[in-house]
Enzyme design. Structure first.
Site, PDB file in Angstrom:
ATOM      1  N   ASP A   1      20.345  40.184  -1.140  1.00 49.50           N
ATOM      2  CA  ASP A   1      19.386  39.459  -1.964  1.00 49.50           C
ATOM      3  C   ASP A   1      19.268  38.031  -1.468  1.00 49.50           C
ATOM      4  O   ASP A   1      20.258  37.366  -1.246  1.00 49.50           O
ATOM      5  CB  ASP A   1      19.871  39.491  -3.421  1.00 49.50           C
ATOM      6  CG  ASP A   1      18.979  38.690  -4.334  1.00 49.50           C
ATOM      7  OD1 ASP A   1      19.507  37.958  -5.167  1.00 49.50           O
ATOM      8  OD2 ASP A   1      17.746  38.796  -4.182  1.00 49.50           O
TER       9      ASP A   1
ATOM     10  N   THR B   1      20.383  35.249  -8.978  1.00 48.94           N
ATOM     11  CA  THR B   1      21.819  35.448  -8.913  1.00 48.94           C
ATOM     12  C   THR B   1      22.242  36.868  -8.656  1.00 48.94           C
ATOM     13  O   THR B   1      21.443  37.788  -8.738  1.00 48.94           O
ATOM     14  CB  THR B   1      22.313  35.106 -10.332  1.00 48.94           C
ATOM     15  OG1 THR B   1      21.991  33.769 -10.540  1.00 48.94           O
ATOM     16  CG2 THR B   1      23.762  35.314 -10.545  1.00 48.94           C
TER      17      THR B   1
ATOM     18  N   SER C   1      19.006  38.786  -9.807  1.00 49.50           N
ATOM     19  CA  SER C   1      18.087  39.335  -8.811  1.00 49.50           C
ATOM     20  C   SER C   1      18.808  40.271  -7.850  1.00 49.50           C
ATOM     21  O   SER C   1      18.195  41.134  -7.232  1.00 49.50           O
ATOM     22  CB  SER C   1      17.395  38.218  -8.043  1.00 49.50           C
ATOM     23  OG  SER C   1      18.358  37.383  -7.454  1.00 49.50           O
TER      24      SER C   1
ATOM     25  N   LYS D   1      28.704  29.789 -12.289  1.00 50.11           N
ATOM     26  CA  LYS D   1      27.927  30.661 -13.154  1.00 50.11           C
ATOM     27  C   LYS D   1      28.770  31.359 -14.209  1.00 50.11           C
ATOM     28  O   LYS D   1      28.237  32.044 -15.064  1.00 50.11           O
ATOM     29  CB  LYS D   1      27.203  31.711 -12.310  1.00 50.11           C
ATOM     30  CG  LYS D   1      26.244  31.048 -11.361  1.00 50.11           C
ATOM     31  CD  LYS D   1      25.410  32.027 -10.593  1.00 50.11           C
ATOM     32  CE  LYS D   1      24.679  31.289  -9.488  1.00 50.11           C
ATOM     33  NZ  LYS D   1      23.916  32.149  -8.630  1.00 50.11           N
TER      34      LYS D   1
ATOM     35  N   ASP E   1      28.095  34.962  -7.787  1.00 46.69           N
ATOM     36  CA  ASP E   1      27.905  34.186  -6.553  1.00 46.69           C
ATOM     37  C   ASP E   1      27.717  32.725  -6.968  1.00 46.69           C
ATOM     38  O   ASP E   1      27.817  32.399  -8.147  1.00 46.69           O
ATOM     39  CB  ASP E   1      26.692  34.712  -5.775  1.00 46.69           C
ATOM     40  CG  ASP E   1      25.392  34.313  -6.434  1.00 46.69           C
ATOM     41  OD1 ASP E   1      24.527  33.720  -5.766  1.00 46.69           O
ATOM     42  OD2 ASP E   1      25.248  34.587  -7.640  1.00 46.69           O
TER      43      ASP E   1
ATOM     44  N   GLY F   1      19.366  33.835 -14.620  1.00 43.42           N
ATOM     45  CA  GLY F   1      18.070  33.457 -15.170  1.00 43.42           C
ATOM     46  C   GLY F   1      17.860  31.960 -14.991  1.00 43.42           C
ATOM     47  O   GLY F   1      18.287  31.378 -14.014  1.00 43.42           O
TER      48      GLY F   1
ATOM     49  N   SER G   1      20.719  35.146  -3.833  1.00 42.32           N
ATOM     50  CA  SER G   1      22.165  34.991  -4.013  1.00 42.32           C
ATOM     51  C   SER G   1      22.780  34.616  -2.696  1.00 42.32           C
ATOM     52  O   SER G   1      22.304  35.006  -1.628  1.00 42.32           O
ATOM     53  CB  SER G   1      22.805  36.297  -4.478  1.00 42.32           C
ATOM     54  OG  SER G   1      22.038  36.905  -5.467  1.00 42.32           O
TER      55      SER G   1
ATOM     56  N   ARG H   1      25.011  30.502  -5.680  1.00 40.74           N
ATOM     57  CA  ARG H   1      23.783  29.852  -5.202  1.00 40.74           C
ATOM     58  C   ARG H   1      22.787  29.688  -6.351  1.00 40.74           C
ATOM     59  O   ARG H   1      22.529  30.632  -7.092  1.00 40.74           O
ATOM     60  CB  ARG H   1      23.150  30.695  -4.105  1.00 40.74           C
ATOM     61  CG  ARG H   1      21.788  30.193  -3.648  1.00 40.74           C
ATOM     62  CD  ARG H   1      21.190  31.098  -2.590  1.00 40.74           C
ATOM     63  NE  ARG H   1      21.827  30.890  -1.308  1.00 40.74           N
ATOM     64  CZ  ARG H   1      21.454  31.497  -0.186  1.00 40.74           C
ATOM     65  NH1 ARG H   1      20.467  32.351  -0.213  1.00 40.74           N
ATOM     66  NH2 ARG H   1      22.088  31.270   0.939  1.00 40.74           N
TER      67      ARG H   1
END
Lengths: 239, 277
Positions: free
Chosen positions: B209, B44, B172, B76, B60, B90, B212, B62
Site C-alpha cells: 500500500d 494506514t 488503506s 498511531k 505502521d 482515517g 503505509s 506513515r
C-alpha cells in the site's frame, strides 16, 4: 435546539449529502494517473535521463520494474510519465516516425529535430491530449548535452535541467539550487561533470522517494555520451 | 451522580458556519491552480489479534497528506487506559481527538469507581459519539484491551458500527494485512508467534500500500501489563545520500540590516551556585 438552515439544501430541494447514501453516477474517465518521476540533466558533453521504476494506480502498485526512460536513437533518450497507456502509445508513434525519417532521409533524427516533431505530435491531439509529461535528453549536433521539456499539449523549451512527473515540485527547487546555483551567494560556480551529476541525481531521487508515495522501488539512469548510452539501476525505498 | 461526567452530551457540537463558503470556494478553485487544503489522513495499515495471554496491536508510522508523506514517524497506537489501547486510521486529527476524549472520560470513570474500565465500555462510548456525528468524524479505530472478562478486540467504524472479532485490520492497507492474517491466524497463539504475525501483516501493508510505510509499532497488552514497543522494527530503507549538502554562513544574501540595541537596567542581581559535584 438547532434548526437546520437553508444552506444544507441543494438546488434540487433535496438535502446535500456529504457521504455516500445511494447509487451515484460515475463518468468514465479515459485517463488515469500512474505516477512516476522523470529527470534530465545536460552537461558539457553528456546528458542524463533518470526515472523511477514504480507503476502505481490509486494506492496500489502495478509494477516495481517499469522504467520510464525509452531509448530513441544512439544520442537521444526520452522520459515519459503520467498515464501509462498514453506513454506506451506515444513512444510507439515516435519510434515509427523515427524509422520513416531514417528511410526517407538516410540519417538519424537529431535531438532538436525529435523535440520539434514531438511538439507537433502532441499538439495534433490538442483537444484530447496525451496525458504524458515528456522530457527529452540527448546530445545536439555539436555534441553538447541538450534537455527539452514538454507539457502535455506540446509546448517545449530547451533547458539545462528539468524534473517532471509526480515528485517534480520537490526535485526542481533542489536542482535549481545545486545545478543552477540559485538562491545562494558566495558559492563557486563549478561546472557540472558527469560523476557529480550522477551522484546528484541519485541523492535527489532518494529524497523524492522519502516524501512522495508514487516514487520509489528503483531508479534507472541513462547516461548519453558520444560513446553511446549507458544504463545504471539503483534501488530505492520499496514501501 | 458520578457517572454524569462520563455520559455528558455536549451542548454545542461542530460549527457548520463555513460549510456553504467551502462549497462555493471549491467551485471557484476547481478551475484555478490552487486546491483546497486537504486534512492529513493517516492512510494506514493497522492490525490487531487476540492471543492466549492477551491482545497484540500493530500499526505502521506513515501519515500522508494527499500524495506527500507528512510524517514519517507518527504514533498511531493511542493510550486509552492502563489496560486498553487503540489504533486509529482515517483523518489524523479525528483519531487523535476522539481517542483523547475517550481516554479523559475513562480516567474520570476510573477515579469515580476505583476500577480499570472494561473494553465494552470504551467501545460503547466511542460508538455513541461516532454515530451521533453521522460519519463526519473520519475515524476507523481498532480497540484492544484486557479486563476481568478476558482479552477483547473490537473495531469501531466512522459511522458507529462495531465488530467483535479475534483478528482484524483497518486502513488503506487492510486488505494486504488481512491476507496474511487469514492465512496464519490460529486461536490461542503463543505471544511471540502472535507478535511475528502482526509484524508480518503490517509489513505486507507497508509493501503493498502506498499510503503505509516506514516503521512498525507493536503494543502488547496482557493481564500483567502493557509493552508498547515503538518502533518494533525500523524501516530497512535508510536515506543514505552520497554527498553532504551543507551551506556555509553567508550563503543566504543579507539585503538590509537593522540593529536595535536593547536598553537594559540592572534592577536586581541574585547568584545561585550550581552543584557540579
Amino acid at each position: 435546539m438547532k434548526i437546520v438552515s437553508g444552506h444544507f439544501y441543494g438546488d434540487n430541494g433535496k438535502m446535500k449529502e456529504y457521504h455516500y447514501t445511494g447509487p451515484v453516477e460515475h463518468r468514465f474517465s479515459p485517463y488515469s494517473f500512474n505516477g512516476g518521476t522523470v529527470l534530465a540533466v545536460a552537461g558539457e558533453d553528456f546528458a542524463i535521463v533518470a526515472s523511477d521504476t514504480r507503476l502505481s494506480e490509486g494506492y496500489s502498485i502495478h509494477s516495481r520494474d517499469s522504467p520510464k526512460c525509452y531509448k530513441l536513437t544512439n544520442t537521444t533518450v526520452i522520459g515519459c510519465s503520467g498515464f501509462h497507456g498514453d506513454c506506451l502509445t506515444l513512444t510507439k508513434i515516435i519510434d515509427a516516425r523515427l524509422k520513416m525519417y531514417k528511410h526517407s532521409n538516410n540519417k538519424s533524427m537529431t535531438s532538436g529535430a525529435i523535440a520539434a516533431m514531438l511538439s507537433t505530435i502532441l499538439y495534433g491531439r490538442r483537444f484530447f491530449p496525451y496525458y504524458v509529461y515528456n522530457i527529452i535528453g540527448g546530445l545536439d549536433e555539436e555534441g553538447k548535452g541538450a534537455v527539452y521539456s514538454f507539457d502535455p499539449v506540446g509546448s517545449y523549451q530547451r533547458d539545462t535541467y528539468k524534473a517532471g512527473g509526480s515528485a517534480s515540485a520537490m526535485l526542481q527547487p533542489l536542482l535549481d539550487n545545486q545545478i543552477g546555483f540559485k538562491n545562494m551567494e558566495g558559492v563557486q560556480h563549478l561546472p557540472l561533470n558527469q560523476e557529480k551529476a550522477v551522484q546528484l541525481v541519485k541523492d535527489v531521487f532518494i529524497s523524492a522517494a522519502e516524501r512522495d508515495v508514487y516514487t520509489g522501488d528503483a531508479l534507472r539512469i541513462c547516461i548519453v555520451t558520444k560513446e553511446g548510452i549507458k544504463e545504471e539501476t539503483v534501488p530505492l525505498r520499496k514501501d | 451522580m458520578a457517572l454524569s461526567n462520563v455520559l455528558e452530551i455536549p451542548t454545542s457540537g461542530f460549527n457548520f458556519e463555513n460549510v456553504a463558503r467551502n462549497v462555493a470556494l471549491e467551485g471557484l478553485l476547481e478551475g484555478g491552480q490552487t486546491k483546497t487544503p486537504k486534512p492529513m489522513k493517516t492512510g494506514t495499515t493497522i492490525a490487531g489479534l487476540v492471543c492466549k495471554e492477551g491482545v497484540v496491536l500493530g500499526a505502521d508510522t506513515r501519515a500522508t497528506s494527499g500524495e506527500v508523506v507528512a510524517d514519517k514517524m507518527c504514533a498511531k497506537i493511542h493510550y486509552i487506559s492502563p489496560n486498553i489501547y487503540c489504533c486509529g486510521a482515517g483523518t489524523a486529527a479525528d483519531t487523535e481527538k476522539t481517542t483523547d476524549l475517550l481516554s479523559s472520560n475513562l480516567t474520570i470513570f476510573s477515579m469515580n469507581s476505583g476500577r480499570n474500565p472494561r473494553v465494552v465500555m470504551a467501545v460503547n462510548i466511542l460508538q455513541d459519539m461516532l454515530f451521533r456525528y453521522r460519519g463526519q468524524i473520519g475515524a476507523s479505530l481498532i480497540l484492544g484491551g484486557v479486563d476481568c472478562n478476558g482479552n477483547h478486540l473490537y473495531t469501531v467504524g466512522p459511522y458507529g458500527s462495531i465488530d467483535n472479532v479475534p483478528y482484524l485490520a483497518m486502513g488503506s492497507g487492510d486488505l494486504a494485512a488481512l491476507g496474511i492474517l487469514e492465512d496464519r491466524f490460529k486461536p490461542n497463539m503463543e505471544m511471540e508467534e502472535a507478535k511475528e504475525l502482526v509484524r508480518d501483516a503490517i509489513h505486507s501493508g507497508i509493501m503493498s500500500d502506498l499510503g503505509s510505510g516506514n516503521n512498525i509499532d507493536i503494543c502488547v497488552i496482557t493481564k500483567q501489563g502493557v509493552d508498547y514497543i515503538r518502533p518494533y522494527q525500523e524501516s530497512e530503507y535508510k536515506d543514505k545520500r552520497q554527498k553532504r549538502y551543507k551551506y556555509g554562513p553567508g550563503t543566504t544574501s543579507i539585503l538590509t540590516e537593522k540593529i536595535v540595541p536593547l536598553e537594559l537596567e540592572v534592577v536586581q542581581e541574585t547568584v545561585q551556585r550550581m552543584d557540579t559535584a
